[in-house]
Design an enzyme around this catalytic site. Sequence first.
Site, mmCIF file in Angstrom:
data_model
loop_
_atom_site.group_PDB
_atom_site.id
_atom_site.type_symbol
_atom_site.label_atom_id
_atom_site.label_comp_id
_atom_site.label_asym_id
_atom_site.label_seq_id
_atom_site.Cartn_x
_atom_site.Cartn_y
_atom_site.Cartn_z
ATOM 1 N N ARG A 75 0.895 -1.199 -0.063
ATOM 2 C CA ARG A 75 0.076 -0.204 0.023
ATOM 3 C C ARG A 75 0.767 1.302 -0.092
ATOM 4 N NH1 ARG A 75 -3.551 -1.360 5.156
ATOM 5 N NH2 ARG A 75 -1.591 -2.526 5.765
ATOM 6 N N LYS A 91 2.132 1.787 7.523
ATOM 7 C CA LYS A 91 2.438 0.832 8.680
ATOM 8 C C LYS A 91 3.595 1.540 9.579
ATOM 9 C CE LYS A 91 0.980 -2.439 9.554
ATOM 10 N NZ LYS A 91 -0.139 -2.765 10.455
ATOM 11 N N TYR A 104 -0.710 4.119 10.705
ATOM 12 C CA TYR A 104 -1.089 3.002 11.594
ATOM 13 C C TYR A 104 0.222 2.532 12.732
ATOM 14 C CZ TYR A 104 -5.306 2.164 9.150
ATOM 15 O OH TYR A 104 -6.471 2.329 8.529
ATOM 16 N N HIS A 149 -0.245 0.722 16.152
ATOM 17 C CA HIS A 149 -0.608 -0.495 17.012
ATOM 18 C C HIS A 149 0.726 -0.472 17.857
ATOM 19 C CE1 HIS A 149 -3.759 -1.317 14.219
ATOM 20 N NE2 HIS A 149 -3.204 -1.403 13.417
ATOM 21 N N GLU A 209 -5.319 4.477 13.857
ATOM 22 C CA GLU A 209 -6.324 3.565 14.689
ATOM 23 C C GLU A 209 -6.878 3.968 15.887
ATOM 24 O OE1 GLU A 209 -2.325 2.143 16.346
ATOM 25 O OE2 GLU A 209 -3.204 2.925 14.364
ATOM 26 N N SER A 228 -10.558 -2.179 8.194
ATOM 27 C CA SER A 228 -11.065 -3.381 8.994
ATOM 28 C C SER A 228 -12.159 -3.998 8.066
ATOM 29 C CB SER A 228 -11.848 -2.750 10.168
ATOM 30 O OG SER A 228 -10.959 -2.359 11.202
ATOM 31 N N ASP A 261 -20.300 -11.842 19.864
ATOM 32 C CA ASP A 261 -20.230 -10.529 20.572
ATOM 33 C C ASP A 261 -20.810 -10.343 21.988
ATOM 34 O OD1 ASP A 261 -18.748 -7.620 18.963
ATOM 35 O OD2 ASP A 261 -19.764 -7.375 20.873
ATOM 36 N N VAL A 316 -11.439 -9.325 17.608
ATOM 37 C CA VAL A 316 -11.742 -8.704 18.871
ATOM 38 C C VAL A 316 -10.854 -7.424 19.021
ATOM 39 C CG1 VAL A 316 -11.647 -8.867 21.370
ATOM 40 C CG2 VAL A 316 -12.323 -11.086 19.825
ATOM 41 N N ALA A 339 -6.845 -9.999 14.764
ATOM 42 C CA ALA A 339 -6.178 -9.030 15.885
ATOM 43 C C ALA A 339 -4.992 -9.041 16.319
ATOM 44 C CB ALA A 339 -7.108 -9.331 17.251
ATOM 45 N N ASP A 393 -2.326 -7.612 15.144
ATOM 46 C CA ASP A 393 -1.505 -6.405 15.123
ATOM 47 C C ASP A 393 -1.869 -5.426 16.351
ATOM 48 O OD1 ASP A 393 -4.366 -5.500 14.545
ATOM 49 O OD2 ASP A 393 -3.746 -4.649 12.527
ATOM 50 N N VAL A 444 -1.236 -12.789 9.787
ATOM 51 C CA VAL A 444 -0.448 -11.845 9.022
ATOM 52 C C VAL A 444 -0.967 -10.408 9.663
ATOM 53 C CG1 VAL A 444 -0.378 -10.537 6.657
ATOM 54 C CG2 VAL A 444 -0.265 -12.948 6.665
ATOM 55 N N ASN A 475 -0.559 -7.324 8.551
ATOM 56 C CA ASN A 475 -1.133 -6.555 7.601
ATOM 57 C C ASN A 475 -1.928 -7.096 6.477
ATOM 58 O OD1 ASN A 475 1.223 -7.460 6.524
ATOM 59 N ND2 ASN A 475 1.706 -5.635 5.388
#
Length: 367
Positions: A15, A73, A92, A94, A116, A132, A196, A237, A266, A268, A296, A298
């Site tokens: 990206r 990233k 991003y 994280h 995020e 997402s 959920d 989650v 989840a 990341d 993965v 990403n």
Amino acid sequence: MIVGVPAEVKDGEHRVALTPDGVRELRAHGHEVLVERGAGEGSSITDAEYEAAGARLVGAGDAWSAGLVVKVKEPQPDEWPHLRADLVLFTYLHLAAYPDVADALVRSGATALAYETVQLADGSLPLLAPMSEVAGRMATQVGAHFLERGAGGRGVLLGGAPGVRPARVVVLGAGNVGWNAAWIAAGMEAEVLLLDKALDRLRWVDQIHRGRIMTLASNRGTVERAVTEADLLIGAVLVAGGRAPTVVDEDLVRAMKPGAVIVDVAVDQGGCVATTRETTHHDPVYERHGVLHYAVGNIPGAVPNTSTYALTNATLPYVLAVAGGLRTAVAGDPALRAGVNVAGGAVVNPAVAEALGRDPADPLERL
């Protein structure tokens, strides 16, 4: 403001943070844009398109020399030397899952905003949402592939066949990732269970899909029963800015069907399955307790053309605001203020600070 767009260097990341249309908008507001040569190639965007939009093509060092650098990233170790006190980085991050990156940012004195953690008053995450959506849809797609026997799975077709039961897909979390994953799985005619804790969210899904997706209130009992019967388990989650909770422990993974597949989106944020460790697009899966794990960090990088345009659609208004003056933008917009993770040598987002075991500082005092 000079805005830099370096090429992404994370494994399998194709990206780019800005489209030519994004460049054009920034130029219209009087900002100069420096794009690293070849930065858009992975997303099928040529240097000529960036030049036509008004960008100046430069090397990596010049792109990082800009006052505002926009990325996709978190900065990789090879990029840490570019971090400096007068840099504003918007990407991003994280940081709950990557504490070493947090340490590098704190040491450098840079100001770092994370897509995020930009959070609206209703709790929604506008800059995380498009990725997402892509990650959720991709999760089902890659899960279906790895269920194939040749790819290491049980040899189950997601939609089954006439007279043959379809695969059971269990999705943990009904946010943007989970709902999109469940939606695609239902479209592929799998048997889908979506879990959920938020009953209103489950009501919303049920109203839209009219029972095609089975919704279940999440608790220890429903999770255990659902996971052990899953052919494909998708972990979706999220705790905004914080580490994802472990919903599936190792004993539960051990109790899953041999050849079942886990896709932990989840990862990341640390992952919601105890046996998860981050993988790459070049080496995406590993086996644990007879279960294939895809983790993965990403996932949207696998479809960079789609992802790049979806990302810029969401981030551009915020990039324009930051380019127009960071402190003014942050002071006037609580959502953007929540996006500031590191400033002035300190972690300033409360959720991120808690996940990293630090005391949060006031962002406005550090800018």
